[in-house]
Motif scaffolding. Structure first.
Motif, PDB file in Angstrom:
ATOM      1  N   ALA A 304       0.848  -1.182   0.000  1.00  0.00           N
ATOM      2  CA  ALA A 304       0.000   0.000   0.000  1.00  0.00           C
ATOM      3  C   ALA A 304       0.892   1.243   0.000  1.00  0.00           C
ATOM      4  CB  ALA A 304      -0.913   0.009   1.217  1.00  0.00           C
ATOM      5  N   VAL A 305       0.391   2.310  -0.611  1.00  0.00           N
ATOM      6  CA  VAL A 305       1.181   3.523  -0.706  1.00  0.00           C
ATOM      7  C   VAL A 305       0.298   4.746  -0.491  1.00  0.00           C
ATOM      8  CG1 VAL A 305       0.938   3.557  -3.242  1.00  0.00           C
ATOM      9  CG2 VAL A 305       2.776   4.867  -2.156  1.00  0.00           C
ATOM     10  N   VAL A 306       0.817   5.684   0.287  1.00  0.00           N
ATOM     11  CA  VAL A 306       0.250   7.023   0.391  1.00  0.00           C
ATOM     12  C   VAL A 306       1.141   7.907  -0.476  1.00  0.00           C
ATOM     13  CG1 VAL A 306      -0.410   8.925   1.911  1.00  0.00           C
ATOM     14  CG2 VAL A 306      -0.461   6.561   2.758  1.00  0.00           C
ATOM     15  N   ILE A 345       4.615   7.222   1.745  1.00  0.00           N
ATOM     16  CA  ILE A 345       4.450   6.253   2.828  1.00  0.00           C
ATOM     17  C   ILE A 345       4.164   4.916   2.167  1.00  0.00           C
ATOM     18  CG2 ILE A 345       3.264   5.670   4.962  1.00  0.00           C
ATOM     19  CD1 ILE A 345       4.621   8.415   5.026  1.00  0.00           C
ATOM     20  N   VAL A 346       5.024   3.940   2.385  1.00  0.00           N
ATOM     21  CA  VAL A 346       4.913   2.643   1.713  1.00  0.00           C
ATOM     22  C   VAL A 346       4.784   1.548   2.766  1.00  0.00           C
ATOM     23  CG1 VAL A 346       6.060   0.991   0.197  1.00  0.00           C
ATOM     24  CG2 VAL A 346       6.214   3.445  -0.291  1.00  0.00           C
ATOM     25  N   ALA A 373       9.367   0.142  -4.768  1.00  0.00           N
ATOM     26  CA  ALA A 373       8.839   1.491  -4.599  1.00  0.00           C
ATOM     27  C   ALA A 373       9.876   2.537  -4.994  1.00  0.00           C
ATOM     28  CB  ALA A 373       8.399   1.695  -3.154  1.00  0.00           C
ATOM     29  N   ARG A 374      11.123   2.325  -4.649  1.00  0.00           N
ATOM     30  CA  ARG A 374      12.169   3.295  -5.002  1.00  0.00           C
ATOM     31  C   ARG A 374      12.279   3.443  -6.522  1.00  0.00           C
ATOM     32  NH1 ARG A 374      16.059   1.281  -2.144  1.00  0.00           N
ATOM     33  NH2 ARG A 374      16.837  -0.073  -3.792  1.00  0.00           N
ATOM     34  N   THR A 379      12.375   7.717  -6.109  1.00  0.00           N
ATOM     35  CA  THR A 379      12.660   8.433  -4.870  1.00  0.00           C
ATOM     36  C   THR A 379      14.165   8.563  -4.644  1.00  0.00           C
ATOM     37  OG1 THR A 379      12.526   6.380  -3.611  1.00  0.00           O
ATOM     38  CG2 THR A 379      10.506   7.682  -3.826  1.00  0.00           C
ATOM     39  N   ASP A 380      14.514   9.335  -3.640  1.00  0.00           N
ATOM     40  CA  ASP A 380      15.907   9.573  -3.260  1.00  0.00           C
ATOM     41  C   ASP A 380      16.363   8.421  -2.358  1.00  0.00           C
ATOM     42  OD1 ASP A 380      18.332  10.453  -2.275  1.00  0.00           O
ATOM     43  OD2 ASP A 380      17.636  12.475  -1.792  1.00  0.00           O
TER      44      ASP A 380
END
Length: 842
Positions: A304-306, A345-346, A373-374, A379-380
């Motif tokens: 799940a991801v926000v 948020i993962v 997710a990265r 993402t950084d």
């Protein structure tokens, strides 16, 4: 071996017009088994099942094993008693706590039916089957029922047991959508993802040459092959799903068909089953589910991801990896957070709401999700943080210590430290006063979080706990505060006055905690001239920065490296403990490529490797236990233990494992081996949200080096009952045959252990592969093979070494029944000293 085994409650039942059968009464027994996260299992009823003497009647007594009944009078031993269901048809667990329930079901005819039961740990009927201890309601197991009385024996789980037999929709392979793994769609975006859907083969023949065909509302069709499903098997199948963009939020419908693999798209004659699934279409800013294909066994998993709030700046957001507590879904975890500009948020799943307590396959799931997710959200990689609540707080302590270089800061909330501090120690049933017990005890070291506490020094730590927590006592947090206080330069601690275990979303989305995470960033890789880290298993975590611990002198004892590099001076100096092979990534300044090493006082000169390869140094243990000096070495030989392939036993259930059961023995032996492979698959489907492909030995041999090349193999059966043994295990120091286990040590001395009641579990490298392992589940006879049915190697906190040998009397005498245990040497041989300390004769 029992051909039909009982389910702890003997019941008379009558088939109903709805093609379901229930039990109206049974017999139950309590206090005969001790549940423990341990390879040592103590169980008086299981001892009878293994011995083939299990024929209980009301009033019969079962001798309770001494480790359970110590201090009790003979009158308190387990007694089988009649039991009836309550008004809801459930059986009260008070009658079989620490025991069993035996139910009888009456069938008017021979037929295949589905067992729908909840509350049980497992059930015996024509072999073992996985239960539904967490009462999820999605566990349905196909059984071949005979006309007349059918007795099922249910092992106690976590509460009352309810059970019924229902007719399948189809006599053959069919979908069961109760346990669907699927993504959400995003408004305006096309979909290209994976789903996981359970298939039940309600037939006594294999389901072959199948495919899953999925068609979206806009006519986009995909077709994914399905592995063969054994008779009466289940399979959580991954399938590709695609569609064009949806313009509005709401449900999106997909037609899902189970078809013959060679049938044309849409051909009704080739269709075996069909269903419709609905996926949610959400806005791009909404909390949602995303899926990916796991490398463990190529299953479909979700997280799940926000989403991070989009900004106009150039700064990349980071990832807050948030681990849920027991019984919590990852999506529910994510919903507790408000969106932020600075991070996605993962929330990974741990494979299930209970899963693996964020250890073993649960830890791998978290790291796979972080990588996915990265890459997916760009993402950084320097702005990664780890947090979690309750069981997820434990996961934060565990993963934060094992993979400390991945996270700038960690923040456990209401987290327990380890099984050893929170519940009864996993090794409580093990007598660690002799060699075998010490090896089994050491196998649990990866679960001993505090062995890795020094790794926390490289990251910020924020500890959050309610001081009135009645689930995870605040003493867990206070102990970690004391541990960190002795050395840690950057940690914060907060106890919320009067707060219990869950006090709202602030348990996880606590502003000071989130601010603490945001303020910390991982250092640039080129700035890390000093590396200090510890690993217990290089298989779990071998590399930190430019230092790789690739092999150990003593397996699963802490290995530590403290290294400093001066790239201008071209020197590396440091100290080590319990390291056999060390790799250094030495990217030197200037044109000169010679480097001076000073490791543990040993001075060496080496040349910087070309192309970014590692510089390797090795040492060994001498027979007297002393260490040889470090020396420059070649890259690791794939035939040696290394971080990529080293065991212990549980590691065999990775790398897309293939379960191969033996057919070279008698029909009864073949049936037993298939039943065990099927049970392991059922266990992993329940705990790990995935299935393993099962195949017989002869079919495996036909395609071993083509279709199944470089995959891990789990071999069920011994050298006499599994035809694949000789091709896979000719070089193994352990040979299991009918009535005998032969151990050959590195000095070429052989030791024979006799009996038909021995069970062995071990792992060994697969020949003709640099990466694959073999896992062996082998008994010397019916009793030995049946003993392994209850080996809890899919339970977190339960450690197994490279090799473990048990005798069936373990179920009654405990640790004394562990005959032998060992970690193979780094050349995969067996030390003569180890075998001398085994319990050969009993």
């Amino acid at each position: 071996m029992l051909t039909t085994i009982i389910a702890l409650i003997a019941l008379a039942s009558v088939p109903t017009k709805s093609d379901s059968i229930t039990a109206s009464r049974g017999i139950a027994i309590s206090g005969v088994a001790r549940s423990a996260r341990s390879p040592i299992q103590i169980d008086g009823v299981a001892a009878q099942i293994v011995a083939g003497t299990f024929h209980p009647q009301a009033g019969d007594r079962v001798a309770v094993p001494l480790p359970i009944s110590a201090g009790k009078s003979p009158e308190t031993r387990g007694i089988w008693s009649e039991i009836k269901p309550d008004a809801n048809g459930s059986f009260d667990s008070a009658s079989f706590t620490g025991g069993y329930l035996l139910l009888s079901f009456e069938s008017p005819t021979n037929q295949i039916m589905l067992l729908e039961a909840t509350g049980h740990g497992m059930v015996y009927f024509n072999g073992p089957h996985m239960g539904d201890p967490y009462a999820t309601g999605y566990q349905r197991i196909p059984l071949e029922i005979k006309k007349g009385t059918n007795e099922l024996v249910f092992a106690a789980g976590r509460g009352p047991i309810s059970a019924k037999l229902v007719a399948p929709r189809i006599n053959g392979p069919q979908f069961d959508t109760r346990d669907l793994t699927a993504p959400d769609l995003v408004v305006g975006e096309s979909l290209d993802a994976w789903i996981g859907i359970r298939i039940i083969n309600a037939a006594n023949s294999p389901a072959k040459d199948l495919a899953i065909e999925i068609e979206s509302q806009d006519g986009v069709t995909t077709r994914t092959p399905v592995a063969m499903i054994v008779p009466l098997g289940i399979f959580k199948a991954p399938a590709r799903i695609r569609s064009g963009p949806f313009g509005l939020e709401g449900p999106a419908r997909f037609r899902v068909a189970l078809v013959r693999a060679d049938s044309p798209d849409g051909d009704a004659k080739g269709m075996l089953d069909e269903t419709t699934i609905e996926l949610a279409v959400k806005s791009a800013t909404a909390t949602r589910k995303e899926t990916f294909q796991s490398k463990i066994e190529e299953s479909a998993q979700y997280f799940a991801v926000v989403p991070a709030i989009k900004t106009t700046g150039d700064t990349k957001p980071g990832i807050v990896l948030s681990l849920h507590g027991a019984s919590v879904e990852a999506f529910g975890q994510a919903q507790c957070y408000a969106p932020r500009e600075w991070a996605f948020i993962v929330a990974p799943t741990n494979r299930r709401p209970y899963g693996f307590d964020w250890e073993d396959w649960g830890r791998i799931d978290a790291l796979e999700v972080l990588d996915t997710a990265r890459e997916r959200f760009r993402t950084d990689s320097r702005r990664q943080w780890l947090t979690g609540h309750s069981m997820g707080g434990h996961g934060t302590w565990q993963i934060g210590a094992q993979n400390n270089d991945l996270f700038a800061a960690i923040a456990p909330s209401a987290g327990w430290i380890s099984f050893f501090t929170y519940v009864n120690a996993p090794t409580a049933a093990i007598d660690a006063n002799d060699f075998v017990g010490k090896v089994l005890d050491r196998s649990a070291n990866p679960s001993r979080t505090l062995l890795l506490k020094d790794n926390y020094a490289s990251q910020g730590v924020y500890v959050l706990h309610g001081d009135a927590d009645d689930n995870v006592p605040v003493t867990e947090a206070r102990e970690m505060r004391a541990q960190l206080g002795s050395f840690h330069p950057d940690f914060a601690y907060h106890e919320q006055p009067g707060a219990g275990h869950w006090w709202g979303n602030e348990c996880v989305d606590w502003p000071p905690l989130m601010d603490f995470l945001r303020a910390r960033t991982l250092p640039l890789p080129e700035s890390r001239d000093h590396i200090s880290f510890t690993t217990i298993s290089p298989n779990n975590h071998a590399t930190n920065g430019w230092v790789t611990i690739d092999a150990q002198l003593v397996a699963l004892e802490p290995s530590h490296a403290d290294m400093t590099i001066d790239r201008k001076a071209k020197t590396v100096k440091g100290s080590t403990s319990n390291i056999a092979r060390l790799g250094l990534s030495v990217d030197l300044d200037g044109e000169e490529n010679e480097i001076a090493l000073d490791i543990d006082g040993v001075k060496l000169t080496a040349t910087e490797p070309d192309g970014g390869d590692l510089l390797w140094i090795t040492r060994t243990l001498s027979p007297d236990g002393s260490k040889t000096p470090w020396q420059i070495s070649n890259p690791p030989n794939p035939n040696q233990k290394c971080a990529a392939r080293m065991g212990p036993f549980k590691c065999a259930f990775t790398n897309h494992p293939l379960l191969v059961y033996g057919t070279a023995g008698t029909p009864i032996q073949t049936t037993s081996l298939l039943a065990k492979a099927r049970y392991d698959n059922e266990q992993f489907a329940y705990r790990g949200n995935a299935s393993f492909e099962i195949i017989d030995d002869k079919s495996f041999l036909q395609s071993a080096n083509t279709l199944f090349k470089n995959r891990n193999v789990i071999l069920y059966g011994n050298a006499d009952t599994n035809a694949a043994w000789n091709s896979l295990l000719a070089a193994s120091p352990i040979t299991v045959r009918n009535n005998e286990i032969i151990a050959k040590n590195s000095g070429n001395t052989t030791t024979s252990i006799k009996g038909d009641d021995l069970g062995a579990l071990f792992t060994f490298p697969r020949p003709n592969s640099d990466t694959a392992l073999i896992g062996v589940v082998a008994g010397t006879g019916a009793a030995g093979q049946s003993l392994l049915d209850r080996a809890p190697y899919f339970v977190a906190g339960t450690g197994y070494p490279d090799l473990a040998i048990f005798r069936a009397n373990m179920l009654e005498v405990g640790s004394v029944g562990a005959v032998g245990a060992a970690f193979f040497d780094n050349d995969w041989t067996l030390s003569p000293a180890d075998v001398l300390l085994w319990r050969i004769s009993q």
